[in-house]
Design a protein around this motif. Structure first.
Motif, PDB file in Angstrom:
ATOM      1  N   PHE A   1     -63.731 -74.782  65.411  1.00  0.00           N
ATOM      2  CA  PHE A   1     -63.770 -73.463  64.793  1.00  0.00           C
ATOM      3  C   PHE A   1     -62.373 -72.888  64.647  1.00  0.00           C
ATOM      4  O   PHE A   1     -62.113 -72.077  63.782  1.00  0.00           O
ATOM      5  CB  PHE A   1     -64.651 -72.525  65.610  1.00  0.00           C
ATOM      6  CG  PHE A   1     -65.945 -73.150  65.992  1.00  0.00           C
ATOM      7  CD1 PHE A   1     -66.827 -73.571  65.001  1.00  0.00           C
ATOM      8  CD2 PHE A   1     -66.266 -73.382  67.312  1.00  0.00           C
ATOM      9  CE1 PHE A   1     -68.014 -74.169  65.329  1.00  0.00           C
ATOM     10  CE2 PHE A   1     -67.458 -73.987  67.643  1.00  0.00           C
ATOM     11  CZ  PHE A   1     -68.325 -74.379  66.656  1.00  0.00           C
TER      12      PHE A   1
ATOM     13  N   ALA B   1     -57.091 -80.178  56.481  1.00  0.00           N
ATOM     14  CA  ALA B   1     -57.587 -81.262  55.644  1.00  0.00           C
ATOM     15  C   ALA B   1     -56.493 -81.779  54.721  1.00  0.00           C
ATOM     16  O   ALA B   1     -56.385 -82.964  54.438  1.00  0.00           O
ATOM     17  CB  ALA B   1     -58.787 -80.802  54.827  1.00  0.00           C
TER      18      ALA B   1
ATOM     19  N   GLU C   1     -59.561 -74.550  64.013  1.00  0.00           N
ATOM     20  CA  GLU C   1     -58.752 -75.160  62.951  1.00  0.00           C
ATOM     21  C   GLU C   1     -59.035 -74.503  61.605  1.00  0.00           C
ATOM     22  O   GLU C   1     -60.184 -74.291  61.241  1.00  0.00           O
ATOM     23  CB  GLU C   1     -59.099 -76.651  62.837  1.00  0.00           C
ATOM     24  CG  GLU C   1     -58.645 -77.484  64.012  1.00  0.00           C
ATOM     25  CD  GLU C   1     -57.165 -77.788  63.978  1.00  0.00           C
ATOM     26  OE1 GLU C   1     -56.510 -77.479  62.963  1.00  0.00           O
ATOM     27  OE2 GLU C   1     -56.663 -78.336  64.971  1.00  0.00           O
ATOM     28  N   THR C   2     -57.979 -74.220  60.844  1.00  0.00           N
ATOM     29  CA  THR C   2     -58.209 -73.733  59.484  1.00  0.00           C
ATOM     30  C   THR C   2     -58.382 -74.953  58.589  1.00  0.00           C
ATOM     31  O   THR C   2     -57.925 -76.041  58.912  1.00  0.00           O
ATOM     32  CB  THR C   2     -56.995 -72.928  58.967  1.00  0.00           C
ATOM     33  OG1 THR C   2     -55.894 -73.819  58.853  1.00  0.00           O
ATOM     34  CG2 THR C   2     -56.655 -71.786  59.890  1.00  0.00           C
ATOM     35  N   PRO C   3     -59.042 -74.774  57.467  1.00  0.00           N
ATOM     36  CA  PRO C   3     -59.296 -75.905  56.585  1.00  0.00           C
ATOM     37  C   PRO C   3     -58.001 -76.514  56.051  1.00  0.00           C
ATOM     38  O   PRO C   3     -58.014 -77.616  55.509  1.00  0.00           O
ATOM     39  CB  PRO C   3     -60.133 -75.312  55.452  1.00  0.00           C
ATOM     40  CG  PRO C   3     -60.285 -73.885  55.712  1.00  0.00           C
ATOM     41  CD  PRO C   3     -59.683 -73.540  57.005  1.00  0.00           C
ATOM     42  N   MET C   4     -56.899 -75.812  56.225  1.00  0.00           N
ATOM     43  CA  MET C   4     -55.606 -76.308  55.773  1.00  0.00           C
ATOM     44  C   MET C   4     -55.333 -77.705  56.328  1.00  0.00           C
ATOM     45  O   MET C   4     -54.671 -78.531  55.707  1.00  0.00           O
ATOM     46  CB  MET C   4     -54.525 -75.334  56.263  1.00  0.00           C
ATOM     47  CG  MET C   4     -53.195 -75.508  55.617  1.00  0.00           C
ATOM     48  SD  MET C   4     -53.336 -75.283  53.847  1.00  0.00           S
ATOM     49  CE  MET C   4     -51.826 -76.077  53.331  1.00  0.00           C
TER      50      MET C   4
END
Lengths: 206, 865
Positions: B854, B861, B856-859
């Motif tokens: 939760f 990826a 981690e930001t999607p960045m």
């Protein structure tokens, strides 16, 4: 990282963002897609300011309006090609997911590969599955991060042609981040970054 | 080898740099098992050492001779001879009686110990106030358990009545060598001088008492040798002789048995930890494929790479084992509080070197063994992997036919068997133990595998996406389904078995809760006292629930027609042809079943607590033409004596011979609080024999129950009463202590299970974070990701608890049926609680360990996690 970056991209445009490694390309892409939030300034998609949305709201917005293609494909290894393509629609609870995903796989030329797992597909095939996944929700804008970076030249060219075709047919805005100038040259508009600032922004033929 | 050991070790150390935190987790799963073993072994060594030091104090003499009857003349003659050779001798008589205190309220059944002058010769009975023991003999004094004073609301200085005699309470007991703490729960102890014993007039007909002679031998006579050389005399007189060495031997044996049983639980925890190490290493190695390929490119041989990781595993195992030893030594200090009441000596804990060192060695060895599989798998990683990135799981996959891995697996199995045999009484028990452990682990492993398979199918069904995805996760490449289910299954198995066994045993003794069942028993009621006592009941409108006669007797001889094993047949046939009844004479020493005193009864009908399993109840009211009466024998006794229906037994009833024929065998539920007997006669046989009675009644009100006991004891001082609810309480307390001890040990396995669960979840964390981030990029909300994880962990928890509970039903049945020989019922409530706890724990642990997902930001990826 980025400073004084300001531009507007028109609906249905095909834009390449280029620049050397460390110039801020990926950071910019992350901000445009709402994966990250800027410390100052704002990003608007379809007149919606991403900064005003919560993380979940941004995720929902991506699910509806944004498609993604990654350099390393990023398919989910436990899902078949068809299931991978369905994911964005599944997440929205869209009942048409199955037929829509098959249709898109057929359009990227993988109608006979729908039940294969990612490990059974070549790099080019995986990237085509990824493109089908990116278009399955009929996004307003598609972000592609070095989509040909992990592919050989010929396969790369076919992937770009596929992106161009979908850009034409579906009127989806496509924004590609790349350091491949040959690929960038095919774009309608090219934005060059260096050291976190826009150093060139030109439209082809202009 | 171009890389030397030092270089390899350094490489191994540096290799762990980024993952040390995670490795500490899998290391600690070994540590808990080692801690359990070290704690149990150290404690048992402590106890054995303490027994050795305190053995003479436990017996109170060099030699003790005990009988259930006053010592016969030949025994007294023998003791006289000993005295002339310089020995000292004194007597202790132990029996149960009712005690009441002048001015106090109520009565209590107590264990009276009438002590001769000088007893005990060794060991100090501590009193409060101090040093009162010396004064015991000077007057009609009594020293009692403080529990008695509390129960009777009395104080030091009060007068205690035992039968017709009165004693002045001068002190309470603080410590009696050799007495286990829970003994007082069954009956508080009362010490009196034996010269006032006769005044109590308590040892009448049919009363049970132990008559003990304590002997202090001069240095010239060895107690052990003396006891052995007089064994035949003791046996023929029905005496039991115990030397200090005997005491030490039997105590040491039972302590070692307890240690072995508790150690088994520790061993299970250690092996469970081992599987945790294996799964953690498998995930770790999968991540190391690139590193390995680079090392291979730079010129490292496959062997060097394998050695590097074996060194890592050994280091891991050693560090875990060391942690375990420290924990174990600490837990050793806790064990006395858990087990203390069962241990007859004062235990002085100290650092026991052998258990500590063997724990260290075993932990390291388990670490290496379980790591071998995953580590050997990486021999197949090709240098080419650097250039061509394959799916990492398939790169490390090794053929089932890999001979080295098969050898490693065999060494693992052999080691488990060897450790089991080393810890068990015998090779056979060791083999059974390892078979049991293997079967339990195998069953859970199999359940996990089935579930992974089923998940593949289930995920194809049209569930909602998040559910489908959660299910599919169970079968993902590099999934942790098997270790997690194993850990959970084992935890649920242990807890479930404990709950079932405890529940079944408690239900057995909880009969007095039943409103119609008796809760007050009167013993040693003489023939002329039964009727007046009955009218005391009816005067208070209490039911007289049963009046059971008891006739003490011995076996004078018996015939057995039961086929015997071949080696005994020769003597049997000799006996048969002689036509003489034997007194178990075919054996070197007559068995206890032949020598013991029987307290038998007679009645017309079968009691509710027994069942005829062979033959028929009385066919005629009287004896047959030859004067032989019918009897019914309890099945285990029949087995012990080697008799079947139709055999005859001749009884010695207070000097009168009564001949009997076995016409039926019974199965008896001993655990019920009802007067039950090994041998029941048809009434005509014993109606005229000297007998006493047991009367049962039920008094619901606690106060009325106390008054009735008091009034009865005042009128009939020889009659003893037992408040069955007190017994039930006492047994419940003992059971609670036992299950506390077992649960304390099971705790080690459960904690290991949780650690394995956490480290398994942590091992797949990177993959999971990567995927969750990708899903977020594709539009998944946090709630959707939580639901996926929830589905996955709820399923894991469900599978683990179902597997564990099924095993627990099997284990509980086996324990109740074979060990406690009681009927078994499944308690759905207890199992539901265990299952719910297991699932809850899994979900909480899973979501907690995955909390990075939760954060981690999607960045991430884009940044390629």
């Amino acid at each position: 990282m980025l400073r004084d970056v300001s531009f507007t991209i028109a609906d249905g445009d095909f834009v390449a963002i280029v620049g050397p490694s460390g110039s801020g390309k990926t950071t910019l892409l992350g901000l445009l897609a709402g994966l990250d939030t800027p410390s100052a300034g704002s990003v608007l998609i379809d007149d919606v300011n991403l900064a005003t949305l919560s993380e979940d709201a941004r995720a929902r917005l991506r699910g509806e309006k944004v498609g993604f293609v990654f350099q390393s494909f990023q398919l989910i290894p436990t899902l078949t090609a068809l299931e991978n393509v369905r994911v964005p629609l599944d997440l929205r609870g869209d009942d048409s997911a199955g037929s829509r995903a098959s249709e898109l796989l057929a359009r990227v030329g993988l109608a006979d590969r729908t039940h294969h797992y990612p490990v059974r597909l070549s790099g080019g095939e995986q990237q085509r599955v990824a493109i089908a996944r990116a278009f399955v929700n009929s996004p307003r804008v598609l972000f592609a991060d070095e989509p040909t970076g992990n592919l050989d030249h010929d396969t790369g060219v076919r992937i770009v042609e596929l992106l161009e075709q979908l850009n034409r047919d579906a009127k989806t805005t496509v924004i590609i981040v790349t350091h491949d100038l040959e690929l960038a040259a095919r774009a309608h508009r090219m934005i060059r970054l260096s050291d976190g600032a826009v150093v060139e922004d030109r439209v082809r033929g202009a | 080898m171009s890389l030397r050991w030092r270089t390899l070790t350094a490489l191994a150390w540096r290799d762990t740099r980024t993952t040390r935190r995670r490795l500490v987790l899998s290391m600690s799963s070994i540590a808990i098992g080692v801690a359990a073993l070290v704690a149990v072994d150290s404690y048992s060594a402590d106890v054995v050492r303490s027994i050795h030091v305190q053995a003479r104090g436990l017996l109170g003499a060099d030699l003790s001779v005990t009988a259930h009857h006053p010592l016969p003349a030949p025994a007294l003659a023998m003791l006289d001879t000993l005295r002339t050779r310089g020995a000292k001798e004194t007597r202790v008589t132990t029996f149960s009686s009712m005690a009441l205190v002048s001015g106090g309220k109520g009565t209590r059944l107590v264990q009276v110990r009438a002590m001769g002058a000088g007893a005990p010769y060794y060991g100090v009975i501590e009193t409060s106030p101090t040093d009162k023991w010396k004064e015991l003999q000077s007057a009609p004094n009594a020293i009692v358990d403080s529990a008695l004073l509390i129960a009777l609301d009395a104080k030091i200085g009060d007068t205690l009545s035992l039968g017709y005699a009165r004693f002045s309470i001068i002190a309470t007991l603080r410590n009696v060598p050799g007495d286990v703490g829970i003994a007082a729960a069954l009956g508080p102890r009362v010490y009196i001088p034996d010269r006032y014993l006769a005044e109590t007039k308590l040892l009448g007909f049919g009363s049970r008492a132990d008559y003990e002679s304590l002997v202090k031998l001069p240095a010239t006579i060895d107690a052990d040798v003396f006891a052995k050389s007089h064994r035949e005399l003791f046996d023929s007189l029905q005496l039991r002789a115990k030397s200090v060495a005997d005491t030490e031997r039997s105590l040491t044996r039972s302590i070692e048995q307890l240690g072995r049983f508790l150690g088994l639980v520790g061993l299970i925890a250690l092996l469970l930890g081992g599987t945790g190490v294996a799964s953690a290493l498998r995930a770790y190695m999968a991540e190391k494929i690139d590193t390995i390929a680079v090392l291979r490119c730079l010129g490292a041989s496959a062997a060097q790479v394998v050695w590097m990781f074996i060194i890592e595993a050994a280091g891991l195992g050693f560090a875990g084992a060391l942690m375990g030893v420290v924990l174990g030594v600490a837990a050793q200090l806790v064990l006395p509080h858990v087990l203390g009441t069962f241990i007859p000596v004062d235990v002085v804990p100290q650092l026991e070197l052998i258990p500590a060192l063997s724990g260290l060695a075993l932990g390291t060895w388990v670490g290496i063994l379980f790591a071998l599989g995953p580590v050997l798998g990486v021999r197949n990683v090709a240098p080419l992997q650097v250039l061509r990135r394959d799916d990492s799981a398939s790169a490390a996959r090794s053929a089932w036919r890999d001979p080295l891995r098969i050898v490693a697996a065999l060494v693992l199995v052999a080691s488990v068997v060897a450790v089991c045999i080393a810890r068990a009484d015998s090779a056979i028990v060791g083999l059974w133990m390892s078979a049991g452990i293997t079967a339990a682990i195998g069953a859970t492993w199999f359940a996990a595998m089935l579930c992974a398979r089923a998940a593949r199918r289930l995920a194809q069904l049209p569930w909602r996406f998040v559910v489908r995805h959660g299910i599919a996760n169970l079968d993902r490449p590099g999934n942790q389904t098997r270790p997690v289910v194993l850990a959970l299954g084992f935890g649920a198995f242990l807890l479930g078995t404990l709950a079932l066994v405890q529940g079944n045993l408690l239900r057995q003794i909880a009969s007095t809760a039943d409103a119609s069942a008796a809760n007050l028993a009167f013993f040693d009621v003489q023939t002329d006292q039964a009727a007046p006592l009955d009218s005391m009941f009816s005067a208070r409108s209490l039911p007289s629930l049963s009046r059971t006669p008891i006739v003490p007797m011995r076996i004078a001889g018996y015939t057995s027609r039961k086929p015997k094993p071949p080696e005994r047949r020769a003597t049997d046939s000799a006996r048969a042809t002689g036509g003489e009844e034997s007194r178990g004479g075919d054996r070197a020493r007559p068995s206890w079943a032949v020598r013991r005193e029987y307290r038998s009864s007679y009645r017309d009908s079968v009691a509710s607590s027994e069942k005829i399993i062979a033959g028929k109840w009385w066919s005629t009211p009287g004896p047959d033409a030859d004067g032989v009466f019918e009897i019914s024998v309890e099945q285990s006794l029949a087995e012990e004596l080697g008799v079947i229906v139709g055999d005859t037994i001749t009884w010695d009833v207070q000097g009168v011979r009564i001949r009997s024929r076995i016409t039926s065998l019974r199965e008896v539920q001993w655990a019920r609080f009802e007067p039950n007997f090994f041998v029941v006669f048809q009434p005509a046989a014993l109606r005229e024999a000297p007998q006493s009675f047991v009367l049962l009644t039920r008094v619901n009100d606690d106060g009325a129950r106390a008054t009735l006991q008091r009034d009865a004891v005042l009128r009939f001082p020889n009659v003893s009463t037992i408040d069955l609810s007190l017994i039930e309480n006492a047994v419940g307390k003992i059971l609670a202590r036992v299950s506390l001890a077992v649960r304390f040990m099971a705790l080690f396995s459960v904690v290991t299970g949780i650690l394995v669960l956490v480290s398994a979840v942590a091992a797949s964390r990177r993959q999971r974070v990567r995927e969750s981030v990708l899903l977020k990029t594709l539009g998944a909300t946090r709630a959707q990701i939580v639901r996926m994880l929830f589905t996955e962990y709820a399923l894991l928890g469900a599978i683990g608890s179902v597997a564990g509970i099924l095993l627990a039903v099997g284990g509980g049945w086996a324990a109740v049926h074979f060990i406690f020989k009681a009927p078994f019922t499944v308690s759905p409530l207890a199992l539901t609680v265990v299952a719910a706890l297991t699932m809850l724990l899994t979900i909480v642990t899973g979501l907690f360990a995955a909390r990075d997902v939760f954060a981690e930001t999607p960045m991430a990826a884009l940044r390629e996690v």
